[in-house]
Scaffold this active site. Structure first.
Site, PDB file in Angstrom:
ATOM      1  CE  LYS A 109       0.094  -1.882   3.966  1.00 34.18           C
ATOM      2  NZ  LYS A 109      -0.198  -3.799   4.366  1.00 34.18           N
ATOM      3  CE  LYS A 160      -3.262  -1.573   5.097  1.00 26.70           C
ATOM      4  NZ  LYS A 160      -3.937  -1.979   6.439  1.00 26.70           N
ATOM      5  CD  GLU A 197       2.481  -2.543   7.008  1.00 26.27           C
ATOM      6  OE1 GLU A 197       3.758  -2.502   6.384  1.00 26.27           O
ATOM      7  OE2 GLU A 197       1.675  -3.162   7.540  1.00 26.27           O
TER       8      GLU A 197
END
Ligand code: NDP
Ligand code: HSE
Length: 440
Positions: A113, A213, A198
């Site tokens: 993303k 996102k 992440e």
């Protein structure tokens, strides 16, 4: 260059896949491909064959044999027999790899993303120019089919707004703090151990992952070329247990939300913690679950809900993309899905202009005149107070007290101006905490 499988003279019998990365998501993708290979081959109309897998450390145990492993991304990209590249390394460095794959007429499936939010427009155009696909369901909402819903199900509608919970880590941390009384640090460590976060978890708890996102979804919902960013991005790091307690007292829950609205001339894109009524659907989306509430002009509301992070759910999305992309390769209609994404420059409204109700928490020295001064500063900027409470504990005059005010609808600029006016006041023990309130 002709399609690799055709170059081999194999017609549509085999589609060869090169994987970049075999970590949390990549390993789960290989697991699903192995488990369901017969069913997947039938759906695609060709045999899916994993040709190479690039990783950093080839000595670690993987779901594929060591003969398929390489530490060289170049080896995967330069292989003319590979039709589709699955990028699951993540980070900004993958831009060059994806570009090279598309230029070599290999379709790409990615869950990155960060890259899509920065360069999605360019990559979609590059894929279209080279007649291949760029698929990215795994980039938003883990396992939930939100990209597919916007691309396919809403193709004949106009999306007015989307409101959602799009960071599994933040939602997990907020739920653990509220429901189990966990500390922020303990809850985040658990989310990391479960493979939700992440590699750099500040992207999650700082709100950036959710904002990226939202930009990806805004491409599909509003045709907005990504790259200009959201007007407001805040994470959950400053939320304290006291905020959860006050929110509950007023009948709200705190959730990290993304909000996208099409106002015609401009679009609104924001990602921040928000108070929402405790009985609303989104307030009851807990743990790693994600949800997006879409509002179509013709359809009305539509809710997409499910596990938003983790290897297995995200792999479901990645493999669904692989089926689409490989089917296009096998059928000789590559690029068809990606060509339909129409993008244009859309102006993102400045956050100062956005309007909502507000929760403002002050930590002040409890002395005469303080309440009047707080209310006066808000009032002088036309911010009207709807409710106000001071912490229930009896406090000594001059001791610290917590005051929370809920406002009527106001512009962000008015609220910020009132708080700026209060900043020099000696009775403020810490900077005021501001959260937005939405009726979703
Ligand atoms: P991991 O860190 O678990 O895996 C990354 C993989 O990339 C590892 O296999 C690693 O190798 C490999 N790798 C890293 N650098 C290189 C390099 N230079 N050359 C070759 N291989 C390399 O990440 P995730 O699986 O969690 O995430 C992958 C992508 O998916 C990211 O874009 C992420 O944002 C996205 N995503 C993740 C979700 C999740 O829940 N985890 C959900 C949705 C999207 P090695 O194994 O040897 O270390
Ligand atoms: N780190 C991300 C999250 C993974 O927590 O939502 C899914 O994109």
């Amino acid at each position: 260059m002709e399609q690799a499988s055709q170059e081999r003279g194999e017609g549509a019998r085999r589609v060869r896949i090169g994987m970049l990365g075999c970590g949390t998501v990549g390993a789960a993708v290989l697991g699903l491909l192995a488990e369901h290979h017969e069913r997947l081959d039938r759906r695609v109309g060709a045999t899916l064959e994993v040709a190479k897998v690039a990783v950093r450390d080839t000595a670690r145990a993987r779901p594929v044999g060591p003969e398929l492993l390489t530490t060289s991304v170049d080896e995967v990209l330069a292989d003319p027999t590979i039709d589709v590249v699955v990028e699951l390394i993540g980070g900004a460095a993958a831009l060059e790899w994806i570009e090279r794959a598309l230029e070599a007429k290999k379709s790409v499936v990615t869950a990155n993303k960060l890259l899509l939010a920065r360069h999605g427009g360019r990559l979609v155009e590059l894929a279209s120019r080279h007649g291949v696909d760029l698929a990215f369901e795994g980039a938003v909402g883990g396992g939930i089919p939100i990209v597919r819903t916007l691309r396919e199900a809403f193709a004949s509608d106009h999306v007015i707004s989307l409101t959602g919970i799009l960071n599994g880590t933040s939602n997990f941390v907020l739920s653990k703090m509220l429901d189990d009384g966990a500390s922020f640090e303990a809850a985040l460590a658990e989310a990391q151990a479960l493979g939700y976060a992440e590699a750099d978890p500040t992207l999650d708890v700082g709100g950036h992952d959710a904002a990226q996102k939202l930009e990806v979804l805004a491409m599909l919902a509003f045709g907005a070329r990504p790259g200009s960013g959201c007007s407001l991005v805040e994470g959950i790091t400053a939320i304290e247990p006291v905020d959860h307690r006050f929110a509950a007292r007023f009948g709200y829950r705190i959730k990290h939300l993304v909000i996208g609205r099409d106002h015609g001339d401009v679009i609104e894109l924001r990602a921040h913690p928000t108070l929402i009524p405790e009985r609303s659907v989104l307030a009851n989306v807990s743990g790693v679950l994600n949800a997006v509430l879409l509002e179509g002009r013709a359809l009305g509301p539509c809710l997409v809900y499910g596990r938003g992070a983790g290897g297995a759910p995200t792999a479901v999305s990645v493999v669904a993309d692989l089926i689409d992309v490989c089917r296009s390769v096998a059928a000789g209609v590559r690029g068809l899905g990606t060509r339909g994404i129409g993008l244009r420059e859309r102006q993102v409204a400045a956050s100062a202009a956005s309007e909502s109700r507000y929760y403002v928490r002050f930590r002040v020295a409890d002395r005469p005149g303080v309440m009047a001064r707080l209310a006066g500063a808000l009032g002088s900027h036309a911010v009207s107070i709807e409710q106000m409470v001071q912490d229930g504990e009896p406090v000594r005059p001059g001791a610290a007290a917590t005051v929370v005010m809920l406002t009527h609808r106001a512009r962000e600029a008015q609220v910020q101006a009132a708080l700026a006016e209060l900043r020099p006041e000696g009775f403020l023990i810490e900077p005021p905490r501001v959260l937005r309130i939405e009726q979703v």
